[in-house]
Write a protein that holds these residues in place. Structure first.
Motif, PDB file in Angstrom:
ATOM      1  N   ARG A   1      39.771   0.591  24.283  1.00 38.98           N
ATOM      2  CA  ARG A   1      40.912   0.347  23.386  1.00 38.98           C
ATOM      3  C   ARG A   1      41.457   1.660  22.822  1.00 38.98           C
ATOM      4  NH1 ARG A   1      38.524  -4.792  19.940  1.00 38.98           N
ATOM      5  NH2 ARG A   1      39.146  -6.438  21.403  1.00 38.98           N
ATOM      6  N   SER A   2      40.545   2.590  22.509  1.00 35.65           N
ATOM      7  CA  SER A   2      40.990   3.846  21.893  1.00 35.65           C
ATOM      8  C   SER A   2      41.809   4.701  22.854  1.00 35.65           C
ATOM      9  CB  SER A   2      39.787   4.657  21.383  1.00 35.65           C
ATOM     10  OG  SER A   2      39.053   5.212  22.470  1.00 35.65           O
ATOM     11  N   ILE A   3      41.563   4.575  24.166  1.00 33.78           N
ATOM     12  CA  ILE A   3      42.318   5.391  25.127  1.00 33.78           C
ATOM     13  C   ILE A   3      43.529   4.645  25.680  1.00 33.78           C
ATOM     14  CG2 ILE A   3      40.269   6.714  25.773  1.00 33.78           C
ATOM     15  CD1 ILE A   3      40.093   5.118  28.350  1.00 33.78           C
ATOM     16  N   GLY A   4      43.798   3.457  25.121  1.00 31.77           N
ATOM     17  CA  GLY A   4      45.006   2.718  25.505  1.00 31.77           C
ATOM     18  C   GLY A   4      44.885   1.990  26.820  1.00 31.77           C
ATOM     19  N   GLY A   5      43.673   1.642  27.230  1.00 31.72           N
ATOM     20  CA  GLY A   5      43.485   0.938  28.501  1.00 31.72           C
ATOM     21  C   GLY A   5      44.151  -0.422  28.518  1.00 31.72           C
ATOM     22  N   THR A   6      44.644  -0.804  29.682  1.00 34.30           N
ATOM     23  CA  THR A   6      45.308  -2.105  29.843  1.00 34.30           C
ATOM     24  C   THR A   6      44.533  -2.938  30.867  1.00 34.30           C
ATOM     25  OG1 THR A   6      46.761  -1.149  31.534  1.00 34.30           O
ATOM     26  CG2 THR A   6      47.560  -1.142  29.256  1.00 34.30           C
ATOM     27  N   ARG A   7      45.154  -3.994  31.352  1.00 37.78           N
ATOM     28  CA  ARG A   7      44.459  -4.893  32.286  1.00 37.78           C
ATOM     29  C   ARG A   7      44.104  -4.142  33.576  1.00 37.78           C
ATOM     30  NH1 ARG A   7      45.724  -8.471  36.390  1.00 37.78           N
ATOM     31  NH2 ARG A   7      47.888  -7.778  36.369  1.00 37.78           N
ATOM     32  N   ILE A   8      42.867  -4.325  34.009  1.00 40.36           N
ATOM     33  CA  ILE A   8      42.375  -3.610  35.192  1.00 40.36           C
ATOM     34  C   ILE A   8      42.655  -4.433  36.441  1.00 40.36           C
ATOM     35  CG2 ILE A   8      40.332  -2.650  36.327  1.00 40.36           C
ATOM     36  CD1 ILE A   8      39.083  -2.352  33.530  1.00 40.36           C
ATOM     37  N   THR A   9      43.257  -3.787  37.435  1.00 45.76           N
ATOM     38  CA  THR A   9      43.519  -4.469  38.707  1.00 45.76           C
ATOM     39  C   THR A   9      42.550  -3.952  39.766  1.00 45.76           C
ATOM     40  OG1 THR A   9      45.092  -2.816  39.495  1.00 45.76           O
ATOM     41  CG2 THR A   9      45.966  -4.581  38.098  1.00 45.76           C
ATOM     42  N   LEU A  10      42.497  -4.654  40.890  1.00 46.88           N
ATOM     43  CA  LEU A  10      41.626  -4.230  41.989  1.00 46.88           C
ATOM     44  C   LEU A  10      42.037  -2.861  42.507  1.00 46.88           C
ATOM     45  CD1 LEU A  10      41.039  -7.494  44.064  1.00 46.88           C
ATOM     46  CD2 LEU A  10      39.380  -6.201  42.720  1.00 46.88           C
TER      47      LEU A  10
ATOM     48  N   HIS B   1      43.340  -0.339  40.760  1.00 48.34           N
ATOM     49  CA  HIS B   1      42.793   0.666  39.838  1.00 48.34           C
ATOM     50  C   HIS B   1      41.307   0.874  40.116  1.00 48.34           C
ATOM     51  CE1 HIS B   1      46.021  -0.973  36.854  1.00 48.34           C
ATOM     52  NE2 HIS B   1      46.538  -0.048  37.657  1.00 48.34           N
ATOM     53  N   LEU B   2      40.598  -0.252  40.231  1.00 42.97           N
ATOM     54  CA  LEU B   2      39.144  -0.192  40.396  1.00 42.97           C
ATOM     55  C   LEU B   2      38.777   0.461  41.727  1.00 42.97           C
ATOM     56  CD1 LEU B   2      36.682  -1.052  38.781  1.00 42.97           C
ATOM     57  CD2 LEU B   2      36.671  -3.210  40.035  1.00 42.97           C
TER      58      LEU B   2
ATOM     59  N   LEU C   1      33.674   6.353  34.548  1.00 42.46           N
ATOM     60  CA  LEU C   1      34.362   5.353  35.364  1.00 42.46           C
ATOM     61  C   LEU C   1      35.550   4.773  34.595  1.00 42.46           C
ATOM     62  CD1 LEU C   1      34.576   3.556  37.865  1.00 42.46           C
ATOM     63  CD2 LEU C   1      32.933   1.985  36.810  1.00 42.46           C
ATOM     64  N   ALA C   2      35.360   4.502  33.318  1.00 41.70           N
ATOM     65  CA  ALA C   2      36.475   3.977  32.510  1.00 41.70           C
ATOM     66  C   ALA C   2      37.618   4.987  32.454  1.00 41.70           C
ATOM     67  CB  ALA C   2      35.981   3.661  31.094  1.00 41.70           C
ATOM     68  N   ALA C   3      37.288   6.270  32.304  1.00 41.30           N
ATOM     69  CA  ALA C   3      38.334   7.298  32.243  1.00 41.30           C
ATOM     70  C   ALA C   3      39.075   7.398  33.578  1.00 41.30           C
ATOM     71  CB  ALA C   3      37.707   8.646  31.887  1.00 41.30           C
ATOM     72  N   LEU C   4      38.355   7.247  34.680  1.00 33.32           N
ATOM     73  CA  LEU C   4      39.002   7.305  35.994  1.00 33.32           C
ATOM     74  C   LEU C   4      39.907   6.094  36.218  1.00 33.32           C
ATOM     75  CD1 LEU C   4      35.964   8.588  38.098  1.00 33.32           C
ATOM     76  CD2 LEU C   4      38.162   9.760  37.863  1.00 33.32           C
ATOM     77  N   ILE C   5      39.452   4.915  35.756  1.00 36.06           N
ATOM     78  CA  ILE C   5      40.299   3.717  35.876  1.00 36.06           C
ATOM     79  C   ILE C   5      41.572   3.892  35.054  1.00 36.06           C
ATOM     80  CG2 ILE C   5      40.456   1.264  35.305  1.00 36.06           C
ATOM     81  CD1 ILE C   5      37.446   1.061  35.876  1.00 36.06           C
ATOM     82  N   ARG C   6      41.428   4.407  33.832  1.00 37.71           N
ATOM     83  CA  ARG C   6      42.604   4.650  32.986  1.00 37.71           C
ATOM     84  C   ARG C   6      43.536   5.672  33.628  1.00 37.71           C
ATOM     85  NH1 ARG C   6      46.650   2.978  30.590  1.00 37.71           N
ATOM     86  NH2 ARG C   6      47.487   4.245  28.898  1.00 37.71           N
ATOM     87  N   ASP C   7      42.947   6.672  34.304  1.00 34.73           N
ATOM     88  CA  ASP C   7      43.763   7.672  34.986  1.00 34.73           C
ATOM     89  C   ASP C   7      44.604   7.020  36.089  1.00 34.73           C
ATOM     90  OD1 ASP C   7      44.527  10.422  35.431  1.00 34.73           O
ATOM     91  OD2 ASP C   7      43.341  10.360  37.262  1.00 34.73           O
ATOM     92  N   GLU C   8      43.994   6.091  36.816  1.00 32.20           N
ATOM     93  CA  GLU C   8      44.746   5.387  37.860  1.00 32.20           C
ATOM     94  C   GLU C   8      45.867   4.550  37.254  1.00 32.20           C
ATOM     95  OE1 GLU C   8      44.509   5.878  41.031  1.00 32.20           O
ATOM     96  OE2 GLU C   8      42.885   7.316  40.709  1.00 32.20           O
ATOM     97  N   GLN C   9      45.607   3.935  36.105  1.00 31.07           N
ATOM     98  CA  GLN C   9      46.657   3.155  35.437  1.00 31.07           C
ATOM     99  C   GLN C   9      47.830   4.043  35.035  1.00 31.07           C
ATOM    100  OE1 GLN C   9      44.588   1.266  32.169  1.00 31.07           O
ATOM    101  NE2 GLN C   9      44.033  -0.522  33.405  1.00 31.07           N
ATOM    102  N   MET C  10      47.504   5.218  34.522  1.00 32.62           N
ATOM    103  CA  MET C  10      48.571   6.124  34.059  1.00 32.62           C
ATOM    104  C   MET C  10      49.355   6.687  35.240  1.00 32.62           C
ATOM    105  SD  MET C  10      46.466   7.965  30.992  1.00 32.62           S
ATOM    106  CE  MET C  10      47.846   8.823  30.265  1.00 32.62           C
ATOM    107  N   LYS C  11      48.682   6.916  36.371  1.00 33.02           N
ATOM    108  CA  LYS C  11      49.412   7.358  37.570  1.00 33.02           C
ATOM    109  C   LYS C  11      50.399   6.271  38.002  1.00 33.02           C
ATOM    110  CE  LYS C  11      45.652  10.087  39.611  1.00 33.02           C
ATOM    111  NZ  LYS C  11      44.645  10.083  40.703  1.00 33.02           N
ATOM    112  N   ALA C  12      49.927   5.011  37.966  1.00 34.01           N
ATOM    113  CA  ALA C  12      50.785   3.906  38.384  1.00 34.01           C
ATOM    114  C   ALA C  12      51.975   3.735  37.441  1.00 34.01           C
ATOM    115  CB  ALA C  12      49.976   2.612  38.437  1.00 34.01           C
ATOM    116  N   ASP C  13      51.749   4.016  36.157  1.00 29.73           N
ATOM    117  CA  ASP C  13      52.832   3.887  35.175  1.00 29.73           C
ATOM    118  C   ASP C  13      53.815   5.048  35.255  1.00 29.73           C
ATOM    119  OD1 ASP C  13      51.627   1.591  34.326  1.00 29.73           O
ATOM    120  OD2 ASP C  13      50.628   2.505  32.611  1.00 29.73           O
ATOM    121  N   GLY C  14      53.417   6.103  35.966  1.00 31.16           N
ATOM    122  CA  GLY C  14      54.288   7.282  36.078  1.00 31.16           C
ATOM    123  C   GLY C  14      54.241   8.128  34.850  1.00 31.16           C
TER     124      GLY C  14
END
Length: 370
Positions: free
Chosen positions: A178-187, A189-190, A357-370
């Motif tokens: 929650r503190s790093i602004g994570g959103t719903r995780i998709t396959l 991202h994972l 792992l959580a930081a890497l998933i969040r990184d993938e989310q941010m890449k997808a968001d541009g």
């Protein structure tokens, strides 16, 4: 590389904010102006996507860092330059703060990170002594290990010791997410994050030549290889236990198993890999420059590595001397180290795998968001 003309060299700490986070923010403001390390590990591309460096974003970047140190040895603004950048150490301090603040209780995490080797040794020996003393009272009626400690007692001890620490880690990890602004995780991202974990690509320092952990500006893949041996060794050992559980409960085939059974083959290969990996990591840690890490937690990190080595080495000794006169003592020692490992998970460096792992998933989310 861009010239940097104006930089506030003072680290002003606002009330309620940590000095570690403010120092990381100061250093990253300089990095964002320079951008020489843009092609390095996942940290710098993620940094350059940020418009503002909020506390949560800094905590996510800190857990993306693998402390490979390539950025430090390439940087022209390290000491004795007046900017005195030391990004690996700054991020290591933030990481420690994140792990400690999200642990319950926090004081135990702080204590372990400061005196981990002593705590791991005392906890392991205390559990081993209790298990050794309990053997005379339990009246084992099985065969093999179960003739020493009955199966039901092992389950009663290890099930809560395994589940409760994982629940504690999950609660802390949720707060971090929650503190790093994570959103719903998709396959997607994972899948991308797990790919980075499985290859440990960030320990190749972006350019693929390896990191500078133990030998200053000389590149090496040793740390990545020892990390992989440790991770895959641990997973194989976990798979061996899982296979034994399935054989016991689903197929009514209780232990002991022969050398060419699935649990034995997985356990032997995993134990050997885990021994090699942890010994290698411990050796590299003694060679590395402590100024490029969180020096105050050196003992805790080494304690965790040695605890993992104790788990694997005592397990291998059990395989080798399962029919010897020292079986009760060896079994108590091995189970004691395993119990200590599980109980200390929320407070030891074991948590770094979950947070990374959580930081890497969040990184993938941010890449997808541009």
């Amino acid at each position: 590389m861009q010239p940097i003309e104006v930089v506030n060299l003072q680290t002003h700490v606002e009330p309620g904010r940590s000095q570690a986070v403010e120092e990381a923010r100061r250093q990253f403001q300089i990095c964002n102006a320079c951008r020489y390390c843009e092609s390095y590990c996942s940290v710098f591309p993620a940094l350059h996507r940020q418009r503002e460096l909020e506390d949560g974003e800094l905590q996510q970047l800190a857990n993306l860092c693998h402390n490979c140190r390539a950025c430090h040895y390439a940087c022209q603004y390290t000491a004795p330059h007046e900017f005195a950048l030391n990004v690996p150490a700054a991020l290591a301090e933030v990481r420690q703060q994140v792990w400690q603040e999200n642990a319950s209780p926090k004081w135990l995490a702080r204590l372990f990170h400061r005196s981990g080797a002593a705590i791991a040794a005392v906890t392991s020996l205390a559990f081993a002594l209790l298990l050794w003393l309990a053997q005379g009272l339990s009246g084992g009626d099985g065969v093999g290990f179960y003739a020493v400690v009955p199966h039901n007692i092992m389950v009663a001890l290890f099930l809560p010791a395994f589940i409760l620490p994982l629940i504690s880690v999950a609660v802390g990890l949720r707060r971090y997410w929650r503190s790093i602004g994570g959103t719903r995780i998709t396959l997607r991202h994972l899948h991308a994050a797990m790919g980075a974990v499985s290859t440990m690509k960030n320990l190749a320092a972006g350019h693929g030549d390896g990191c500078n952990f133990e030998d200053e500006d000389r590149f090496s893949h040793k740390r990545r290889l020892y990390h992989q041996a440790t991770m895959y060794g641990f997973l194989l050992c976990f798979a061996a236990t899982s296979a034994g559980t399935i054989l016991h409960y689903a197929l009514n085939l209780p232990a002991p198993y022969n050398l060419f059974s699935v649990p034995k083959l997985l356990g032997l290969s995993g134990g050997i890999l885990l021994c090699i990996g942890t010994l290698g990591l411990a050796y590299l840690k003694t060679k590395a420059d402590p100024n490029l890490s969180a020096q105050r937690v050196w003992g805790g990190e080494m304690g965790f590595i040695l605890l993992l080595f104790s788990v694997s080495s005592t397990g291998l000794l059990l395989y080798a001397f399962a029919n010897g006169d020292w079986l009760p003592e060896l079994l108590a020692l091995h189970l004691g180290t395993v119990l200590a490992f599980f109980v200390l998970i929320p407070f030891s460096k074991m948590v770094h795998g979950f947070y990374r792992l959580a930081a890497l998933i969040r990184d993938e989310q941010m890449k997808a968001d541009g």
